[in-house]
Design an enzyme around this catalytic site. Structure first.
Site, PDB file in Angstrom:
ATOM      1  N   GLY A  96       0.776  -1.232   0.000  1.00 49.96           N
ATOM      2  CA  GLY A  96       0.000   0.000   0.000  1.00 49.96           C
ATOM      3  C   GLY A  96       0.805   1.277   0.000  1.00 49.96           C
ATOM      4  O   GLY A  96       0.237   2.358   0.117  1.00 49.96           O
ATOM      5  N   CYS A  97       2.109   1.185  -0.138  1.00 53.89           N
ATOM      6  CA  CYS A  97       2.948   2.383  -0.195  1.00 53.89           C
ATOM      7  C   CYS A  97       3.195   2.736  -1.659  1.00 53.89           C
ATOM      8  O   CYS A  97       3.360   1.851  -2.499  1.00 53.89           O
ATOM      9  CB  CYS A  97       4.284   2.148   0.503  1.00 53.89           C
ATOM     10  SG  CYS A  97       4.140   1.858   2.271  1.00 53.89           S
ATOM     11  N   SER A  98       3.233   4.022  -1.966  1.00 48.53           N
ATOM     12  CA  SER A  98       3.486   4.430  -3.344  1.00 48.53           C
ATOM     13  C   SER A  98       4.933   4.143  -3.739  1.00 48.53           C
ATOM     14  O   SER A  98       5.214   3.856  -4.898  1.00 48.53           O
ATOM     15  CB  SER A  98       3.159   5.910  -3.540  1.00 48.53           C
ATOM     16  OG  SER A  98       3.940   6.708  -2.686  1.00 48.53           O
TER      17      SER A  98
END
Length: 138
Positions: free
Chosen positions: A49-51
């Site tokens: 879920g991290c860019s």
């Protein structure tokens, strides 16, 4: 982490900085993270879920305290990780599980200081750290 400031010292400095200097402070904080060996940067240690790519790897000290190795392929994200780790690094698993990490980070107002792309993974980092602490809590 090597010679990292305390969260309180960092917060005091952060309050007086403009947006550009806050970015620089976070980047410098990230540069101070302990090196994470490439061999530990695997799918299993990747925070979802991290860019940017973010890896977090827990180790257990002889006294039972948790020590986290972490890295990112983005400088500002690495600084955010370093900030999160200042709240939990080298603490007992039960202390980490009970810690108000979000409350400790609130004075930094990251959601308003950084783009949503930069902050969207913070809850996932915190959840992973809490989950890890929970596995080691008696």
């Amino acid at each position: 982490m090597t010679d990292q400031p305390t969260l309180a010292d960092l917060q005091e400095e952060y309050e007086f900085l403009d947006a550009d200097d806050r970015y620089r402070l976070l980047i410098d904080l990230g540069r101070g993270l302990e090196d994470m060996p490439d061999a530990l940067k695997t799918d299993a240690t990747l925070v979802r879920g991290c860019s940017a790519a973010v890896w977090v790897y827990p180790t257990v000290r002889d006294d039972g305290r948790l020590h986290f190795l972490a890295d990112s392929n983005a400088a500002i994200t690495k600084g955010i990780i370093a900030l999160v780790l200042l709240t939990v690094q080298d603490r007992a698993p039960a202390d980490i599980a009970a810690a108000d990490i979000e409350g400790a980070l609130a004075p930094f107002d990251l959601k308003n200081q950084l783009s949503s792309n930069r902050t969207q993974g913070i809850p996932n980092m915190i959840a992973l750290i809490r989950e890890t602490a929970g596995r080691y809590t008696d």
